[in-house]
Design an enzyme around this catalytic site. Structure first.
Site, mmCIF file in Angstrom:
data_model
loop_
_atom_site.group_PDB
_atom_site.id
_atom_site.type_symbol
_atom_site.label_atom_id
_atom_site.label_comp_id
_atom_site.label_asym_id
_atom_site.label_seq_id
_atom_site.Cartn_x
_atom_site.Cartn_y
_atom_site.Cartn_z
ATOM 1 N N HIS A 25 0.829 -1.207 0.000
ATOM 2 C CA HIS A 25 0.000 0.000 0.000
ATOM 3 C C HIS A 25 0.871 1.268 0.000
ATOM 4 O O HIS A 25 0.628 2.210 -0.758
ATOM 5 C CB HIS A 25 -0.904 0.007 1.234
ATOM 6 C CG HIS A 25 -1.861 -1.139 1.282
ATOM 7 N ND1 HIS A 25 -3.228 -0.981 1.179
ATOM 8 C CD2 HIS A 25 -1.658 -2.467 1.420
ATOM 9 C CE1 HIS A 25 -3.817 -2.175 1.252
ATOM 10 N NE2 HIS A 25 -2.877 -3.085 1.404
ATOM 11 N N ASP A 113 -6.268 5.603 1.647
ATOM 12 C CA ASP A 113 -6.418 4.207 1.241
ATOM 13 C C ASP A 113 -7.880 3.825 1.489
ATOM 14 O O ASP A 113 -8.415 4.056 2.582
ATOM 15 C CB ASP A 113 -5.481 3.344 2.093
ATOM 16 C CG ASP A 113 -5.255 1.987 1.469
ATOM 17 O OD1 ASP A 113 -6.252 1.308 1.169
ATOM 18 O OD2 ASP A 113 -4.089 1.620 1.278
HETATM 19 C C1 UDX Z 1 -0.036 -6.566 0.114
HETATM 20 C C2 UDX Z 1 -0.969 -7.683 -0.226
HETATM 21 O O1 UDX Z 1 -0.447 -8.917 0.138
HETATM 22 C C3 UDX Z 1 -1.367 -7.635 -1.644
HETATM 23 O O2 UDX Z 1 -2.161 -8.734 -1.976
HETATM 24 C C4 UDX Z 1 -2.103 -6.376 -1.898
HETATM 25 O O3 UDX Z 1 -2.463 -6.315 -3.246
HETATM 26 C C5 UDX Z 1 -1.211 -5.232 -1.537
HETATM 27 O O4 UDX Z 1 -0.674 -5.354 -0.242
HETATM 28 P P1 UDX Z 1 2.373 -7.669 -0.616
HETATM 29 O O5 UDX Z 1 1.913 -8.976 -0.112
HETATM 30 O O6 UDX Z 1 3.624 -7.146 -0.099
HETATM 31 O O7 UDX Z 1 1.267 -6.544 -0.488
HETATM 32 O O8 UDX Z 1 2.490 -7.863 -2.215
HETATM 33 P P2 UDX Z 1 2.597 -6.891 -3.432
HETATM 34 O O9 UDX Z 1 1.371 -6.101 -3.643
HETATM 35 O O10 UDX Z 1 3.023 -7.724 -4.549
HETATM 36 O O11 UDX Z 1 3.747 -5.857 -3.052
HETATM 37 C C6 UDX Z 1 5.047 -6.236 -2.814
HETATM 38 C C7 UDX Z 1 5.963 -5.118 -3.282
HETATM 39 O O12 UDX Z 1 7.249 -5.370 -2.737
HETATM 40 C C8 UDX Z 1 6.123 -5.062 -4.789
HETATM 41 O O13 UDX Z 1 6.091 -3.729 -5.225
HETATM 42 C C9 UDX Z 1 7.486 -5.646 -5.047
HETATM 43 O O14 UDX Z 1 8.204 -5.091 -6.116
HETATM 44 C C10 UDX Z 1 8.200 -5.346 -3.757
HETATM 45 N N1 UDX Z 1 9.233 -6.374 -3.505
HETATM 46 C C11 UDX Z 1 8.877 -7.642 -3.178
HETATM 47 C C12 UDX Z 1 10.540 -6.014 -3.624
HETATM 48 O O15 UDX Z 1 10.862 -4.873 -3.959
HETATM 49 N N2 UDX Z 1 11.483 -6.949 -3.366
HETATM 50 C C13 UDX Z 1 11.199 -8.218 -3.007
HETATM 51 O O16 UDX Z 1 12.126 -8.985 -2.776
HETATM 52 C C14 UDX Z 1 9.830 -8.574 -2.909
#
Ligand code: UDX
Length: 468
Positions: A25, A113
């Site tokens: 987020h 949000d």
């Molecule tokens: C959460 C929820 O799980 C997700 O389903 C919702 O849509 C948004 O909030 P998260 O689980 O962290 O987020 O997943 P995601 O939305 O994919 O965001 C992860 C972010 O971290 C991405 O922007 C990705 O690029 C970043 N990331 C992830 C990194 O920069 N490095 C990594 O090693 C892993």
């Protein structure tokens, strides 16, 4: 007589931006902030103390003001209970604080949000418009919105245990949606607190003045049209990270990562053949049991493909056994794998060596994969990810969904399907989707025009506020 001096120019519109405090987020909201700044908007970004500490070490010259909120829950958020706890805490602590900020400062509009519906209460009676930014996909938003319809029609709670039964009361998804594709908390019965909270909060979306979605019309247009029947004023301005790059004059976009990135993996990727590596990451929140970790690990090693895997420090549930990994896995990894604690994901996905992405389908990861033209293997963990992964396989044809299974044989089979047997098919559809994504964020594209409209509307809100 000397002529009257011209009136001073109106101060630029002041926008309060308030993300839900989780990586996905915060990341999306920062990108929105960076997109709004060049239009001359004055921005105050509300943030928790912990996220502020992480970000200020990475963000150089943000060009906007942070306002730090103290006293919020800052622990992990890998279950619905913890998410609910944070939402309760935020509602209680922050509603009065937000209201004071709105009253004491010349605020033109609040972009909150959309999971934090208390922003509506904070702004009530002040005349300040509230725009909700939902950081999930349109398909997840629409499924959340439709939970009440599923209850009314008797499709929720589930009767029996067949998760493959069709769901017909999420309009626009009748042909392909199964019980298992609904947000994960739909499996727990109607008394589940997260289900109630997410459903109630999402149903409040029509009370906001507008909704911003990080998606683009060629990807989710039909679902956006369904939402528009309830919330007419929607700005689809995604994929935000591609949009930001498309409008940016500078090559370096600041990192919004809350974790330290291990950039050595780029050097490792440089040494691999084109389109030979599977990138594996489950985002910032998802956790695995020790058994699941080992099943994935055996699957990756046995697939004989090269892999780059993000194993966060807290990826394995803290109460699980942390004993050493079996020797054959260590050796297989030394030969073909590379492990990091956190990767520069956007750079990894566009690297020429990457062939496919084993992902939990968090919305940011999904969009980043789409923009990089990388096919996906989906292993959704919770909430919106279940429906995102269904769209990846059944609607966008960008990969295969292995939700609800986690054994080494399945991992080997699916990795082989996506990286070998059906590689050309998936790469072809991924390349088509990249074109549409990039078209949307270029001048004249749907997301580009919608962002211009959003900025103009914020400026109009500011003038209307001053006239009152
Ligand atoms: C959460 C929820 O799980 C997700 O389903 C919702 O849509 C948004 O909030 P998260 O689980 O962290 O987020 O997943 P995601 O939305 O994919 O965001 C992860 C972010 O971290 C991405 O922007 C990705 O690029 C970043 N990331 C992830 C990194 O920069 N490095 C990594 O090693 C892993």
């Amino acid at each position: 007589m000397a002529p009257e001096p011209p009136p001073p120019p109106p101060p630029s519109p002041h926008v309060l931006i308030f993300p839900f405090p989780a990586q996905g987020h915060v990341n999306a909201m920062l990108k929105l902030t960076e997109l709004l700044l060049p239009a001359g908007l004055h921005i105050t970004y509300l943030i928790t103390a912990k996220d502020h500490r992480s970000l200020t070490t990475r963000l150089s010259h943000p060009g906007f003001k942070f306002h730090v909120i103290q006293g919020l829950y800052e622990g992990p958020m890998d279950t619905g209970d913890k998410l609910s706890l944070l939402l309760d805490c935020l509602t209680e602590t922050t509603t009065p604080l937000l209201r004071n900020l709105i009253i004491d400062h010349p605020v033109s509009c609040v972009i909150a949000d959309g999971i934090m519906d208390f922003a509506l209460a904070a702004a009530e009676g002040t005349g300040v418009p509230v725009v909700f930014f939902r950081t999930v996909s349109a398909c997840a938003f629409w499924a959340y919105f439709s939970i009440q319809d599923l209850i009314n029609s008797g499709e929720l709670p589930f009767e029996g245990t067949n998760l493959d039964e069709r769901i017909v009361n999420v309009k626009g998804m009748e042909g392909f949606l199964r019980r298992r594709d609904l947000p994960s908390f739909c499996r727990s019965g109607l008394s589940n607190r997260t289900l109630q909270q997410v459903s109630n909060i999402t149903r409040r979306a029509p009370d906001a003045d507008a909704i911003i979605l990080n998606t683009f019309d060629d990807l989710e247009g039909p679902i956006v049209s369904q939402i528009q029947k309830h919330c007419p004023n929607i700005y689809t301005i995604g994929p935000l990270h591609a949009h930001l790059k498309s409008r940016s004059t500078s090559k370096s976009i600041s990192s919004n990562s809350l974790f330290e990135e291990d950039k050595t993996c780029i050097g490792w990727l440089d040494r691999q053949s084109p389109k030979s590596v599977l990138y594996v990451s489950f985002g910032s929140i998802a956790t695995l049991t020790r058994d699941q970790l080992l099943e994935f690990w055996y699957g990756l090693v046995n697939s004989k493909k090269r892999f780059l895997w993000v194993i966060r420090e807290d990826l394995v549930s803290s109460n699980d056994d942390k004993s050493k990994v079996p020797l054959e896995l260590e050796e297989g990894t030394k030969e073909r794998g590379y492990l990091v604690g956190w990767a520069p994901q956007e750079d990894v996905l566009v690297h020429r060596a990457v062939c496919a992405f084993l992902t939990h389908n968090g919305w940011n990861s999904t969009l980043e994969s789409i923009v990089a033209g990388v096919p996906m293997i989906s292993w959704p963990f919770f909430a919106d990810q279940q429906i995102n992964s269904r769209f990846v396989e059944a609607v966008w044809k960008l990969g295969l969904d292995m939700k609800d299974t986690c054994n080494r044989a399945t991992v080997v089979r699916i990795v082989n399907e996506v990286m070998k047997v059906r590689k050309d098919e998936f790469t072809g559809s991924a390349n088509q989707m990249v074109k549409l994504a990039m078209k949307s964020v270029r001048e004249g594209g749907s997301s580009y025009c919608n962002l211009d409209r959003l900025i103009e509307d914020i400026k109009t809100m500011s003038i209307q506020r001053k006239d009152k």
